[in-house]
Every structure is written in structure tokens, then in C-alpha cells.
Enzyme design. Structure first.
Site, PDB file in Angstrom:
ATOM      1  N   SER A   1      32.220  39.829  61.102  1.00  0.00           N
ATOM      2  CA  SER A   1      31.048  40.621  61.270  1.00  0.00           C
ATOM      3  C   SER A   1      31.627  41.969  61.644  1.00  0.00           C
ATOM      4  O   SER A   1      30.927  43.148  61.551  1.00  0.00           O
ATOM      5  CB  SER A   1      30.699  40.133  62.672  1.00  0.00           C
ATOM      6  OG  SER A   1      31.487  40.196  63.675  1.00  0.00           O
TER       7      SER A   1
ATOM      8  N   LYS B   1      33.400  48.913  67.383  1.00  0.00           N
ATOM      9  CA  LYS B   1      32.378  48.231  67.064  1.00  0.00           C
ATOM     10  C   LYS B   1      31.191  48.157  68.045  1.00  0.00           C
ATOM     11  O   LYS B   1      31.306  48.289  69.065  1.00  0.00           O
ATOM     12  CB  LYS B   1      32.918  46.921  66.777  1.00  0.00           C
ATOM     13  CG  LYS B   1      32.173  45.835  66.404  1.00  0.00           C
ATOM     14  CD  LYS B   1      32.841  44.412  66.183  1.00  0.00           C
ATOM     15  CE  LYS B   1      31.940  43.343  65.475  1.00  0.00           C
ATOM     16  NZ  LYS B   1      32.491  41.821  65.529  1.00  0.00           N
TER      17      LYS B   1
ATOM     18  N   SER C   1      36.125  37.321  62.170  1.00  0.00           N
ATOM     19  CA  SER C   1      35.526  38.642  62.303  1.00  0.00           C
ATOM     20  C   SER C   1      36.014  39.975  62.024  1.00  0.00           C
ATOM     21  O   SER C   1      35.804  41.032  61.737  1.00  0.00           O
ATOM     22  CB  SER C   1      34.281  38.594  63.113  1.00  0.00           C
ATOM     23  OG  SER C   1      33.264  37.954  62.992  1.00  0.00           O
TER      24      SER C   1
END
Lengths: 469, 93
Positions: A153, A78, A177
Site C-alpha cells: 500500500s 505516507k 506494504s
């Protein structure tokens, strides 16, 4: 079966048995990325050359009989984890030109375990959201239906795994997330106990909640990844000194007579198809010899309010560091969602309002922590839907100031309490979108929730379904 | 509920125009109304929780370890001079 479809466990076995090389596996993933990225946009930055170089190195080590947990396995990271020499943006224009001079601890650990890094995945800017639509570099799309959101996210991370671009992904969760995008994309998402995995080098969102963790194709892979990521880190004072466990080995020993708690509030307002799917999964657990017990947990709607204040207050404080002087761009580069969160956080921390908002939320946080502690005297784990809906249509998050907080309503209570949770696919909707459930456990009981989720995965075959790309 | 959004924006050091301020003001009020439900919960005798690790006063030995080089440390700054970061003057002559 294509190489890129393999799990970490399967790929490791193939590499050890010399059935294929890491270079072949990495090239297969890179080709897959080239084929599906135009539609999905899971990555912000691809590190193709670095990946092939790491793969060659892994092949050399494999050739000399070296055994490491992730040796030669292509993984996505990420884009809020700092990567030495590789642009790290958190999907925000504020950091569009930021090249960290060091690796986050999570990145260092997977690199030391031999992983091949494919690149950095897209996310909501600064992790503010549950749609990946607030990324300053364009939204990601759900591989099951590109008109749908992947969640967020860690949306790019979940997409990269669901679409077989990466064998596994490193994501992060503040409250939802990891689990929510994993849930909407039909893959496994594990949010460890707060403090189990180091936050060093993770671009901070809400520091009292942020938890790095894996997104994978199987529960076994989640256990394997956690084994690599977990542990105390002198560079993160909130990381736990408690010893880690052999999570993967502990999957083999089937935990019997588990008491599963369910709370009605976690099923209220949830899409009826999801309710039915989770109830069917609970019947499966009863067939496995476990017991389902109704309990009463704190209404999750209060947790949404607590989370909103705590998260936005900590966001406003953490984002105060971006001044465009030492690195990154100036404060005029913040997107609308960051502005919204900074404003509320600043307000709730400002003179005269601190007690009414931040202090009040911290007190209710105590009640939520105590509520779970009481629940875990009665039951071993809690199960509920991961999300009140399946993947929502693209555009849903626009102009909804509480989109993220509300769509993660069922994940926020356990995050506020710092508990570990895992999301696994448990059905598909009429529209062929994944439906997922979460298993929540007491602090540092990742081994238990992994074991329970693994048992379910062994007797069902949702995992074998793949999106049609 | 009246919120002085201009004041909040100043505290937050966010450059926002009139139009953005107006939108953010409305959304701020909307969010605060949602949060108001917390007042339904009595908390007079409850201690606040700021973090959940149970850890307190974590210290380490005050020893020097390998730091970033000066070059790496200032490598991302938009403007540097002799290894220092250049900033705008804040004092006037």
C-alpha cells in the site's frame, strides 16, 4: 547530477559542506514533483509552503553549525500518518476532510531530526491493498513504466523515492506494504521488527502487525532513517523498550561468514526471471564469503490464509471507530475493498465462527513464529524474492478479492512473525522492470539485515539505474 | 457454504444495497474457501499468538499530561455546540 537525485547521506554531506542550501534542495524536489506528478500521482497532498518554510529554518540552523540526522532533507510521508494541521486521509473518502490535531510519533521524530516535509503520499485506501489502485483519490503509477502498478500500500511513497520526487519516504507495512512497492519500484524498503518503531498516530490497519518504516534510495539511507524512527514510545504500549542500535555506524563493520537460508517454497510459482536474479544474487553473496544453506520453512501459502483472517478481523475492529460523528465521514463512504475486509473480519469474529477462523489462525500463527525461530538456529538470515512477479499491469487488482494477500505471499510469513525484512533491487527484467529480493532476520536484528543488504549493494550497481521520465 | 450476509452487514454497521450484498457474499465465500486450507494443519495442542512482542501488562503512572484543548479535540466534528459534539437523538419522547 541533479540535487533531487541525491540520497539522504549525499544530501546531508552537501548541506553540511555548504555546497547547496536546503532551500535549493527543497525547491529542486518541488520542481521535480511538478514535472512528474501529472503522470505518476505519488502525492495526495503537497505541503509546498510548509516545506519551503521548514527549509529556510533548516538553512538557518545549518548556518549556525547545527548537526541533526535529517536536517534540511526533503521527505515524503505516507498519508496514514497523522500530521498536525495537515489533512490526513489514508487515501479514503471517509477521512477526506480530516485534519489531525497532533503529529504521529514517526512524524514528530523526523521533524525533530530536521526533516523538510514535502507532503503526504498516496496509498491503498486505509492501506488495504498492494496496488495503490484502491485509493479513493486515483491510482499511482510505476515510474519504470506508467502502464504498470507501483505496488502498495505504500505505493506513493515508493514512487516518490524511485522518481526522485523525495530524497526519502516514511511508509508503513502490515504485511508487504513497504517491501513490495519498494521492490516493484526498484528502491530500498525496510520493514522493522514489530514494535521497533512507534505506531502512535499511524491510522491503524491490523494493530498486531502494523510497522512504520523507511523507503529510501540506498541501504545506508534506510539505516539512517531507522536510527531516527526507532525507539520506545510511551504512547505505544507495544513499542519495544529494548535499546536501539547505531544502525548506520554498524554498516561500516562488514559482517563475515553469514549463513543465508533459502527455502524452496519461496521460489515456487515465482516468475523464472526473478528466480534466476535471486540465484545470481546468492552467488554474489558466496563470492563475498557467505554460505548459502537450504532450509525448509513453513509453506507460505498457509501464511496467506493466516494473514487474511488476522488482518481482516483486526481491520473490521479498527474501522468500527469510523462513525462520522467525531471526525471524518460516515460508514457509507467506505470503498469496496474496505467493505470486503470489514465483512470478512466481522464474520470471522462473530459468535459461532471465532474458534473456526480467528482462533485457528492465531494458533497457526504460533506455528509460523516457532518455525522461523527454529530456522534462525540454523541460519543467520533468510533470503528470497520480494514478490512472485515484477510490477503487474494497471487494473490487475480490480475484482480480485485476494489480490493484496496473494501478491504479498512471500512477505506475509515474516510479518506474521513480526520479523524485520529489507527489500533491495537485484536485477531488471527483460521488460526493464526492477526485480528485488528480501533479506529477513531475527527479531531486532535490523543491523544484520542492513549489513547484509549493504554488502550486496556495494558490489552491484542496480541502484545507479534511474527510470526514464 | 451459506452465509447470512445481511446479518454480517448489520453487525458491521455497513449500509449496503442488495446488489453489493450479493457481490460481497460471493467474494466472502470465495475467500473463506481459500482460508479453509488451514484445517489441514493440526493445532489441538498449540497456544494462540495474539501479538509477538513478548510484552505483557504495560502500565504507566496515572498522571495528567498536557491534553489536547477542547477546541482541537472537537475541531473535526461535523457539528458542535458549546464545545460539545452534536449527535442524533437515540431516544424518542
Amino acid at each position: 547530477m541533479e540535487l533531487y537525485e541525491l540520497t539522504v547521506a549525499e544530501a546531508s554531506k552537501g548541506l553540511q559542506e555548504k555546497r547547496f542550501s536546503s532551500s535549493e534542495l527543497t525547491s529542486a524536489c518541488l520542481e521535480r514533483i511538478r514535472a512528474v506528478e501529472p503522470e505518476l500521482h505519488a502525492f495526495v497532498t503537497l505541503t509546498e509552503e510548509q516545506a519551503l518554510e521548514q527549509a529556510r529554518k533548516a538553512d538557518f540552523l545549518l548556518g549556525s553549525g547545527e548537526v541533526r540526522d535529517l536536517l534540511g532533507i526533503p521527505i515524503s510521508i505516507k498519508d496514514n500518518f497523522c500530521t498536525n494541521g495537515v489533512r490526513t486521509t489514508a487515501s479514503s473518502n471517509v477521512l477526506k476532510n480530516f485534519v489531525p490535531p497532533y503529529d504521529a510519533t514517526a512524524v514528530r521524530l523526523i521533524t525533530e531530526a530536521g526533516a523538510v516535509s514535502l507532503g503526504k503520499t498516496n496509498m491503498d485506501a486505509f492501506a488495504h491493498g498492494s496496488s495503490t489502485e484502491t485509493s479513493d483519490f486515483g491510482a499511482s503509477r510505476n515510474p519504470w513504466n506508467i502502464e504498470r502498478l507501483p505496488g502498495g500500500s505504500s505505493g506513493g511513497a515508493a514512487v516518490s523515492v524511485a522518481a526522485d520526487e523525495a530524497i526519502a519516504a516514511v511508509g508503513s507495512e502490515t504485511a508487504g506494504s513497504i517491501r513490495q512497492p519498494a521492490g516493484w519500484c526498484g528502491v530500498v524498503g525496510l520493514k522493522p521488527t514489530y514494535g521497533r518503531v512507534s505506531r502512535h498516530g499511524l491510522i491503524a490497519m491490523a494493530s498486531s502487525l502494523d510497522s512504520p518504516g523507511p523507503i529510501t534510495k540506498s541501504v545506508e539511507d534506510a539505516a539512517l532513517m531507522l536510527e531516527v524512527l526507532a525507539g520506545h514510545d510511551p504512547l505505544d504500549a507495544t513499542s519495544s523498550p529494548l535499546p536501539t542500535k547505531p544502525y548506520r555506524e554498524l554498516l561500516k563493520e562488514k559482517r563475515e561468514n553469514v549463513t543465508i537460508g533459502i527455502s524452496d517454497d519461496y521460489f515456487e510459482g515465482v516468475d523464472p526471471e526473478i528466480v534466476t536474479a535471486v540465484q545470481t544474487a546468492l552467488l554474489e553473496f558466496e563470492r563475498l564469503g557467505h554460505r548459502v544453506k537450504r532450509i525448509k520453512l513453513f509453506d507460505p501459502h498457509y501464511a496467506v490464509a493466516v494473514y487474511t483472517i488476522i488482518q481482516r478481523s483486526e481491520v473490521s475492529s479498527n474501522l468500527a471507530r469510523y462513525d462520522g460523528i467525531r471526525y471524518g465521514c460516515g460508514r457509507d463512504a467506505f470503498g469496496e475493498e474496505a467493505q470486503r475486509r470489514i465483512m470478512l473480519g466481522t464474520y470471522s469474529l462473530s459468535a459461532g465462527y471465532y474458534d473456526a477462523y480467528y482462533a485457528k489462525a492465531q494458533k497457526v500463527r504460533t506455528l509460523i513464529v516457532e518455525d522461523f525461530a527454529r530456522a534462525f538456529e540454523e541460519v543467520d538470515v533468510v533470503i528470497g524474492p520480494t514478490s512472485p512477479s515484477t510490477a503487474l499491469p494497471a487494473g490487475s487488482s480490480k475484482n480480485h478479492p485476494l489480490f493484496g494477500e496473494v501478491s504479498d505471499a512471500l512477505l506475509e510469513p515474516s510479518s506474521i512473525a513480526g520479523l524485520p525484512g529489507i527489500s533491495v533491487c537485484c536485477s531488471f527484467s527483460k521488460e526493464l522492470l526492477p526485480i528485488s529480493m528480501q533479506v529477513i532476520g531475527p527479531h531486532f536484528m535490523e543491523d544484520l539485515i542492513l549489513n547484509v543488504a549493504h554488502q550486496y549493494e556495494q558490489v552491484t550497481d542496480w541502484r545507479s539505474r534511474k527510470p526514464d521520465l | 457454504m451459506e452465509i447470512d450476509v445481511e446479518h454480517v452487514a448489520k453487525l458491521a454497521n455497513l449500509p449496503l444495497d442488495e446488489k453489493r450484498l450479493e457481490i460481497l457474499g460471493k467474494q466472502l465465500t470465495e475467500t473463506l474457501l481459500y482460508i479453509d486450507r488451514l484445517n489441514e494443519i493440526p493445532t489441538e495442542k498449540v497456544e494462540p499468538t495474539s501479538q509477538v512482542t513478548g510484552l505483557t501488562n504495560i502500565t504507566r503512572d496515572d498522571t495528567v499530561s498536557a491534553p489536547l484543548s477542547q477546541e482541537a479535540a472537537v475541531g473535526n466534528a461535523p457539528e458542535t455546540h458549546n464545545g460539545y459534539i452534536v449527535v442524533d437523538a437515540i431516544l424518542e419522547e
